[in-house]
Enzyme design. Structure first.
Site, short mmCIF file in Angstrom:
data_model
loop_
_atom_site.label_atom_id
_atom_site.label_comp_id
_atom_site.label_asym_id
_atom_site.label_seq_id
_atom_site.Cartn_x
_atom_site.Cartn_y
_atom_site.Cartn_z
N LYS A 277 0.85 -1.18 0.00
CA LYS A 277 0.00 0.00 0.00
C LYS A 277 0.89 1.24 0.00
O LYS A 277 1.86 1.30 0.75
CB LYS A 277 -0.87 -0.04 1.26
N GLU A 363 -19.55 -5.70 10.49
CA GLU A 363 -20.48 -4.92 11.30
C GLU A 363 -21.53 -5.80 11.97
O GLU A 363 -21.87 -5.60 13.14
CB GLU A 363 -21.15 -3.84 10.44
N ARG A 391 -25.32 -2.65 7.32
CA ARG A 391 -24.94 -4.06 7.20
C ARG A 391 -25.45 -4.90 8.38
O ARG A 391 -25.56 -6.12 8.27
CB ARG A 391 -23.41 -4.18 7.19
C1 LIG Z 1 -18.94 -2.47 5.03
C2 LIG Z 1 -17.79 -1.52 5.09
N1 LIG Z 1 -17.25 -1.19 6.28
C3 LIG Z 1 -16.22 -0.31 6.34
C4 LIG Z 1 -15.70 0.25 5.21
C5 LIG Z 1 -14.60 1.29 5.29
N2 LIG Z 1 -13.43 0.89 4.54
C6 LIG Z 1 -13.15 1.37 3.31
S1 LIG Z 1 -11.78 0.73 2.65
C7 LIG Z 1 -11.50 -0.20 4.01
C8 LIG Z 1 -10.29 -1.08 4.05
C9 LIG Z 1 -10.35 -2.09 3.01
O1 LIG Z 1 -9.17 -2.83 3.06
P1 LIG Z 1 -8.75 -3.65 1.78
O2 LIG Z 1 -9.93 -4.33 1.22
O3 LIG Z 1 -7.60 -4.51 2.18
O4 LIG Z 1 -8.29 -2.55 0.76
P2 LIG Z 1 -6.99 -1.61 0.79
O5 LIG Z 1 -7.47 -0.24 1.16
O6 LIG Z 1 -6.02 -2.16 1.77
O7 LIG Z 1 -6.48 -1.65 -0.58
C10 LIG Z 1 -12.47 0.01 4.97
C11 LIG Z 1 -12.50 -0.62 6.31
C12 LIG Z 1 -16.30 -0.12 3.99
N3 LIG Z 1 -15.90 0.40 2.83
N4 LIG Z 1 -17.33 -0.99 3.96
#
Ligand SMILES: Cc1ncc(C[n+]2csc(CCOP(=O)(O)OP(=O)(O)O)c2C)c(N)n1
Length: 634
Positions: A277, A363, A391
């Site tokens: 990242k 969630e 959710r």
């Molecule tokens: C249901 C839900 N809860 C919380 C989030 C907030 N959120 C957005 S991106 C993220 C992290 C996602 O991690 P990953 O899938 O590994 O993607 P990265 O950003 O590391 O590329 C979170 C927790 C979300 N988008 N959807």
């Protein structure tokens, strides 16, 4: 940018030689750094997927082959390479490109999302539709390791593995959610990527194969058998997927080869890709959490522009307040679903690590886990954005409310959220919480009241309790928790009295209503303003007084007008209106349509929730109800 300037579609990119692709990757990175440093946006996730995006569009026949990006916050390189480079500087701004994928923006945007872990389920649906229609194309879901903490991802895998459909899942593993990833699956993925024996044998095998070339398929099969010997029965293989990887997600050749090989196979396949990242911007690589989303910054020093104003955000006031409350209440616990920084509750975790639980992007589980804590007398505060708590709706009703458990729901981002747009809007929580039996529903007018409500929620034993607060700064400084007066359950606050019109305002709209009342005063009308901080139960006495004394009543809320607070008041006032038919009611809130990305202020203007717009509607209602302006004589 010599290469990027020539490319306005993946088809053109596919005409480049493989040797030119690393240069293209640097140009895409440079473009992103340049634009995001000026306008802000998701940053580290996008820097990490530059090679992955290029390799996908290079190896697959997009848009015929369907690539589904999970969440969609990492879609910037995809946008740049699919004909939107010109408009890229408009990202997340009013009338500009969305910060997520949008089907009406491009035929390359297959799935719209913003919430995590929808890609696998949707991919199974698309693959099924393909087979029903007798078509022949690839379906590829790209999902992050953070999103693999969602239960939904496993529902998709479970279904796909069972149906045996042709489908590819690409697991983009950067070991990060927004914060460092958590959970057993995370540990498992780390074991896969760091299995030293497997990696060594695999590298040696590769060397051997290069020296003694054989048919590619045979080579892959040999590699797979070795892998299965050394990493017996990977989780994904048990679920019916063929597992490939780990592949270095910044090695374009390795990615393109892997995709090329895997695409010739059948059935459910999963490719584990390891990325970094923030790749290519050292500060973001070192601190990907801070650089997950960036405000405009200096490209050289990395200094980000300060967020507006001197007053702190509700989020930070909440984090500090809940930590102060933790000192007073030893049974207080806080739950976050992968958002320690987003909810401001990380500081509670730093102070009370034993009483802080990051459950991952889960969630529903987080809420039912809270129910378990509450069943045993431990008091949970569930801190989840309004939009993500959607959710968990069944868990809220079935696991918390039906058992009448005193769980506190702290919903950040209640209301219009600005540039994230429709996927992240907190417009439904008032309606969905009001419908939950036993739920106490509240919304504070400012930061101090938010903490008073939090205390009330955490100290009461009556049942579930919710509070919502906006994506904004608090309107006034907030004293330490111990100095904030307590609030009586169900009490409203009459902030000013006038005869012409009553403004019943919820949460953020209290300040707007007070300003609207000042505008009305200038016009010669006197308004009552009530802070309706308890939506359920409401203050029956104050509402009865309002209904006796006013012919024009306006409700104002920063939430959908469908089944919201206004709808509730209309129902409650029905008998009073039968007795006094002269009472008229106007319900102000968010209209029943999508509100696109823009600043929160622009969105408030668009929906008519500014003081001036509120005053205008209130004046019209007051006049229709017979109010006559009183003008000061000169
Ligand atoms: C249901 C839900 N809860 C919380 C989030 C907030 N959120 C957005 S991106 C993220 C992290 C996602 O991690 P990953 O899938 O590994 O993607 P990265 O950003 O590391 O590329 C979170 C927790 C979300 N988008 N959807």
């Amino acid at each position: 940018m010599p290469l990027l300037d020539r490319i306005s579609s993946p088809e053109q990119m596919r005409r480049l030689s493989r040797g030119e692709l690393p240069e293209l990757a640097s140009e895409v990175r440079e473009r992103m750094i340049d634009v995001v440093s000026k306008v802000g946006g998701h940053f580290a996730p996008n820097l990490g997927v530059v090679e992955l995006t290029i390799a996908l569009h290079y190896a697959f026949d997009t848009p015929r082959d369907r690539v589904l990006w999970d969440v969609g916050h990492q879609g910037y390189p995809h946008k740049i390479l699919t004909g939107r480079n010109d408009r890229f500087p408009t990202i997340k701004q009013k009338d500009g490109l969305s910060g997520f994928l949008k089907r009406d923006e491009s035929e390359y945007d297959v799935l719209e999302a913003g919430h995590a872990a929808t890609s696998i389920s949707a991919a199974v649906g698309i693959a099924t539709a393909r087979d029903l229609k007798g078509e022949d194309h690839q379906v590829i879901a790209v999902i992050g390791d953070g999103s693999m903490t969602c239960g939904l991802a496993y529902e998709g895998l479970n279904n796909a593995g069972h149906t045996d459909r042709d489908l590819i899942v690409i697991l983009n593993d950067n070991e990060m959610s927004i914060s460092p990833n958590v959970g057993a699956i995370h540990k498992y993925l780390t074991r896969l990527t760091t299995n030293p024996l497997y990696n060594r044998v695999r590298d040696e095998l590769k060397g051997l194969l290069q020296r003694a070339p054989m048919v590619e398929d045979m080579a892959i099969r040999l590699e797979e058998s070795v892998k299965n010997m050394l990493v017996p029965g990977t989780l994904f293989e048990e679920l019916g997927f063929r597992y490939f990887g780990p592949v270095d997600g910044h090695d374009l050749d390795a990615l393109i080869d892997a995709f090329g090989n895997v695409k010739r196979m059948k059935g459910p396949r999963l490719i584990h890709v390891v990325t970094r990242k923030g790749k290519g911007f050292p500060l973001a690589e070192q601190n990907p959490m801070v650089w997950h989303g960036a405000t405009p910054f200096d490209k050289i020093s990395g200094e980000m522009a300060k967020k507006k104003g001197g007053l702190p955000a509700y989020t930070n006031v909440f984090g500090k307040g809940v930590t102060e409350l933790g000192a007073e209440l030893p049974h207080l616990t806080v739950i976050t679903a992968a958002m320690p920084s987003g909810t401001g509750t990380g500081i509670f975790g730093d102070t009370y690590p034993d009483r802080y639980f990051d459950v991952g992007i889960a969630e529903g589980h987080g809420v039912t886990f809270a129910a378990g804590l509450a069943l045993e007398g431990v008091r949970p505060v569930v801190a989840i954005y309004s939009t993500f708590l959607q959710r968990a709706y069944d868990s809220i009703i079935h696991d918390v409310a039906l058992q009448n458990l005193p769980v506190v729901f702290a919903m950040d981002r209640g209301g219009l959220v600005g540039n994230d747009g429709p996927t992240h809007m907190g417009l439904y929580d008032i309606a969905y919480m009001l419908a939950v039996p036993n739920m106490i529903v509240t919304a504070p007018k400012d930061g101090a009241e938010m903490l008073a409500l939090l205390r009330l929620g955490a100290e009461q034993d009556q049942g579930p309790f919710s509070l919502r607060y906006p994506r904004d700064n608090v309107p006034a400084p907030v004293p330490p928790l111990a100095e904030i007066p307590r609030i009586e359950l169900g009490s409203w606050e009459v902030l000013r009295q006038g005869d012409d019109v009553a403004l019943l305002a919820v949460g953020t709209m209290v300040q707007q209503a007070l300003e609207a009342a000042r505008i009305l005063e200038v016009q010669g009308y006197n308004a009552t303003v009530v802070n309706c901080r308890f939506l359920k139960p409401h203050d029956e006495k104050v509402l009865a007084w309002v209904a006796e004394r006013h012919n024009a009543i306006v409700t104002i809320e920063e939430g959908t007008i469908v089944n919201g607070f206004g709808a509730l008041i209309a129902r409650v006032l029905e008998p009073a209106r039968r007795d006094r038919p002269e009472i008229t009611l106007d319900i102000l809130g968010i209209p029943d349509r999508l509100i696109e990305h823009a600043t929160r202020q622009q969105q408030l203007e668009e929906v008519g929730l500014t003081p001036a717009a509120i005053a205008e509607r209130a004046q019209a209602l007051a006049e229709a109800a017979g109010a006559v302006p009183v003008r000061e004589t000169a």
